[in-house]
Design a protein around this motif. Structure first.
Motif, PDB file in Angstrom:
ATOM      1  N   LYS A   1       0.836  -1.201   0.000  1.00 13.37           N
ATOM      2  CA  LYS A   1       0.000   0.000   0.000  1.00 13.37           C
ATOM      3  C   LYS A   1       0.871   1.251   0.000  1.00 13.37           C
ATOM      4  N   GLU A   2       1.905   1.257   0.817  1.00  8.76           N
ATOM      5  CA  GLU A   2       2.802   2.414   0.874  1.00  8.76           C
ATOM      6  C   GLU A   2       3.469   2.658  -0.475  1.00  8.76           C
ATOM      7  N   ALA A   3       3.904   1.580  -1.133  1.00  6.30           N
ATOM      8  CA  ALA A   3       4.559   1.719  -2.437  1.00  6.30           C
ATOM      9  C   ALA A   3       3.596   2.280  -3.477  1.00  6.30           C
ATOM     10  N   VAL A   4       2.365   1.765  -3.491  1.00  2.00           N
ATOM     11  CA  VAL A   4       1.376   2.247  -4.453  1.00  2.00           C
ATOM     12  C   VAL A   4       1.084   3.727  -4.216  1.00  2.00           C
ATOM     13  N   LEU A   5       0.931   4.115  -2.956  1.00  6.75           N
ATOM     14  CA  LEU A   5       0.643   5.514  -2.646  1.00  6.75           C
ATOM     15  C   LEU A   5       1.813   6.436  -2.988  1.00  6.75           C
ATOM     16  N   LYS A   6       3.034   5.994  -2.748  1.00  5.21           N
ATOM     17  CA  LYS A   6       4.202   6.838  -3.012  1.00  5.21           C
ATOM     18  C   LYS A   6       4.539   6.946  -4.493  1.00  5.21           C
ATOM     19  N   THR A   7       3.964   6.073  -5.298  1.00  3.34           N
ATOM     20  CA  THR A   7       4.217   6.125  -6.739  1.00  3.34           C
ATOM     21  C   THR A   7       3.787   7.462  -7.324  1.00  3.34           C
ATOM     22  N   GLU A   8       2.695   8.002  -6.819  1.00  2.00           N
ATOM     23  CA  GLU A   8       2.207   9.291  -7.319  1.00  2.00           C
ATOM     24  C   GLU A   8       3.246  10.393  -7.116  1.00  2.00           C
ATOM     25  N   ASP A   9       3.807  10.496  -5.924  1.00  2.00           N
ATOM     26  CA  ASP A   9       4.837  11.509  -5.659  1.00  2.00           C
ATOM     27  C   ASP A   9       6.080  11.265  -6.503  1.00  2.00           C
ATOM     28  N   PHE A  10       6.456   9.992  -6.648  1.00  2.00           N
ATOM     29  CA  PHE A  10       7.614   9.635  -7.464  1.00  2.00           C
ATOM     30  C   PHE A  10       7.418  10.106  -8.903  1.00  2.00           C
ATOM     31  N   LEU A  11       6.231   9.856  -9.444  1.00  2.00           N
ATOM     32  CA  LEU A  11       5.951  10.274 -10.820  1.00  2.00           C
ATOM     33  C   LEU A  11       5.967  11.790 -10.956  1.00  2.00           C
TER      34      LEU A  11
ATOM     35  N   GLU B   1      -9.481 -10.227 -12.587  1.00  2.00           N
ATOM     36  CA  GLU B   1     -10.699 -10.251 -11.783  1.00  2.00           C
ATOM     37  C   GLU B   1     -10.588 -11.210 -10.600  1.00  2.00           C
ATOM     38  N   LYS B   2      -9.729 -12.212 -10.695  1.00  2.00           N
ATOM     39  CA  LYS B   2      -9.552 -13.175  -9.602  1.00  2.00           C
ATOM     40  C   LYS B   2      -8.567 -12.681  -8.548  1.00  2.00           C
ATOM     41  N   ASN B   3      -7.865 -11.604  -8.836  1.00  2.00           N
ATOM     42  CA  ASN B   3      -6.888 -11.053  -7.892  1.00  2.00           C
ATOM     43  C   ASN B   3      -7.578  -9.995  -7.021  1.00  2.00           C
ATOM     44  N   ILE B   4      -8.505 -10.454  -6.220  1.00  2.00           N
ATOM     45  CA  ILE B   4      -9.333  -9.572  -5.401  1.00  2.00           C
ATOM     46  C   ILE B   4      -8.509  -8.731  -4.422  1.00  2.00           C
ATOM     47  N   PRO B   5      -7.506  -9.308  -3.724  1.00  2.00           N
ATOM     48  CA  PRO B   5      -6.721  -8.464  -2.804  1.00  2.00           C
ATOM     49  C   PRO B   5      -6.018  -7.308  -3.509  1.00  2.00           C
ATOM     50  N   ALA B   6      -5.506  -7.543  -4.703  1.00  2.00           N
ATOM     51  CA  ALA B   6      -4.824  -6.464  -5.429  1.00  2.00           C
ATOM     52  C   ALA B   6      -5.817  -5.385  -5.844  1.00  2.00           C
ATOM     53  N   LYS B   7      -6.963  -5.785  -6.349  1.00  2.00           N
ATOM     54  CA  LYS B   7      -7.951  -4.791  -6.750  1.00  2.00           C
ATOM     55  C   LYS B   7      -8.378  -3.948  -5.546  1.00  2.00           C
ATOM     56  N   GLN B   8      -8.608  -4.594  -4.412  1.00  2.00           N
ATOM     57  CA  GLN B   8      -8.992  -3.859  -3.203  1.00  2.00           C
ATOM     58  C   GLN B   8      -7.901  -2.878  -2.783  1.00  2.00           C
ATOM     59  N   LEU B   9      -6.647  -3.292  -2.884  1.00  2.00           N
ATOM     60  CA  LEU B   9      -5.528  -2.409  -2.549  1.00  2.00           C
ATOM     61  C   LEU B   9      -5.544  -1.171  -3.436  1.00  2.00           C
TER      62      LEU B   9
ATOM     63  N   LEU C   1      -8.011   0.160  -5.145  1.00  2.00           N
ATOM     64  CA  LEU C   1      -9.169   1.008  -4.858  1.00  2.00           C
ATOM     65  C   LEU C   1      -8.964   1.803  -3.569  1.00  2.00           C
ATOM     66  N   LYS C   2      -8.375   1.186  -2.539  1.00  2.00           N
ATOM     67  CA  LYS C   2      -8.077   1.888  -1.282  1.00  2.00           C
ATOM     68  C   LYS C   2      -7.073   3.012  -1.492  1.00  2.00           C
ATOM     69  N   CYS C   3      -6.249   2.856  -2.510  1.00  2.00           N
ATOM     70  CA  CYS C   3      -5.214   3.851  -2.796  1.00  2.00           C
ATOM     71  C   CYS C   3      -5.673   4.916  -3.788  1.00  2.00           C
ATOM     72  N   GLY C   4      -6.957   4.942  -4.088  1.00  2.00           N
ATOM     73  CA  GLY C   4      -7.493   6.018  -4.909  1.00  2.00           C
ATOM     74  C   GLY C   4      -7.686   5.714  -6.376  1.00  2.00           C
TER      75      GLY C   4
ATOM     76  N   LEU D   1      -8.075  -0.116 -14.201  1.00  4.71           N
ATOM     77  CA  LEU D   1      -8.211   0.908 -13.179  1.00  4.71           C
ATOM     78  C   LEU D   1      -7.326   2.087 -13.525  1.00  4.71           C
ATOM     79  N   ASN D   2      -7.690   3.264 -13.045  1.00  5.10           N
ATOM     80  CA  ASN D   2      -6.857   4.432 -13.301  1.00  5.10           C
ATOM     81  C   ASN D   2      -6.873   5.382 -12.118  1.00  5.10           C
ATOM     82  N   LYS D   3      -5.853   6.201 -12.066  1.00  3.41           N
ATOM     83  CA  LYS D   3      -5.756   7.237 -11.037  1.00  3.41           C
ATOM     84  C   LYS D   3      -5.240   8.506 -11.699  1.00  3.41           C
ATOM     85  N   LYS D   4      -6.046   9.559 -11.617  1.00  5.74           N
ATOM     86  CA  LYS D   4      -5.639  10.862 -12.161  1.00  5.74           C
ATOM     87  C   LYS D   4      -4.675  11.505 -11.181  1.00  5.74           C
ATOM     88  N   LEU D   5      -3.637  12.147 -11.706  1.00  7.22           N
ATOM     89  CA  LEU D   5      -2.622  12.769 -10.865  1.00  7.22           C
ATOM     90  C   LEU D   5      -2.769  14.275 -10.795  1.00  7.22           C
TER      91      LEU D   5
END
Length: 151
Positions: free
Chosen positions: A89-99, A115-123, A125-128, A146-150
């Motif tokens: 989770k920390e790595a996914v969240l910090k990717t935005e600042d890194f970019l 679609e079968k990787n439910i834990p990853a999808k939940q992660l 979504l929790k990260c925005g 999935l996408n995240k606008k920066l």
């Protein structure tokens, strides 16, 4: 960094391995990519390599987005001995600042998650990340885009 390579050659269990690339495969893919289009990023915990992902600005992103300023987030994994500590989770969240620091023109992150990787999808979504209902069929079945606008 090349000094991290040996620490990133960890094995994932069969389920996790079915959803992501090994470091060796990701390294080979980035070596064969056009120059300055794909970058392996090492996830560090206390200066110890504990995972990695690839930021891919190449042609594959067009399968997920029409945005010329997006990046494809791919091949993400955390070494099993570091899992369960919030590092993913920390790595996914910090990717935005890194970019924003290293690729300021980038204004969106896109990814595909099985679609079968439910834990990853939940992660994600929790990260925005947003699920706008787009899917595709990947090598191992249906994937959510999935996408995240920066900006």
């Amino acid at each position: 960094k090349q000094k991290h390579y040996s620490d990133l050659l960890y094995d994932l269990d069969e389920v996790q391995a079915s959803f992501t690339s090994t470091f060796a495969h990701a390294l080979e893919r980035t070596k064969n990519a056009p120059e300055d289009t794909a970058f392996i990023i090492t996830v560090l915990k206390n200066d110890s390599p504990s995972g990695f992902f690839v930021l891919d600005f190449g042609e594959d992103k067009w399968e997920l987005s029409e945005n010329p300023n997006c990046v494809l987030f791919r091949s993400f994994s955390i070494n099993p001995k570091f899992q369960g500590q919030g590092l993913g989770k920390e790595a996914v969240l910090k990717t935005e600042d890194f970019l924003q620091k290293h690729f300021p023109e980038c204004d969106e992150i896109v990814l595909a998650v099985n679609e079968k990787n439910i834990p990853a999808k939940q992660l994600y979504l929790k990260c925005g990340y947003k699920d706008e209902g787009k899917t595709r069929v990947g090598a191992k079945g249906r994937q959510f885009i999935l996408n995240k606008k920066l900006k």
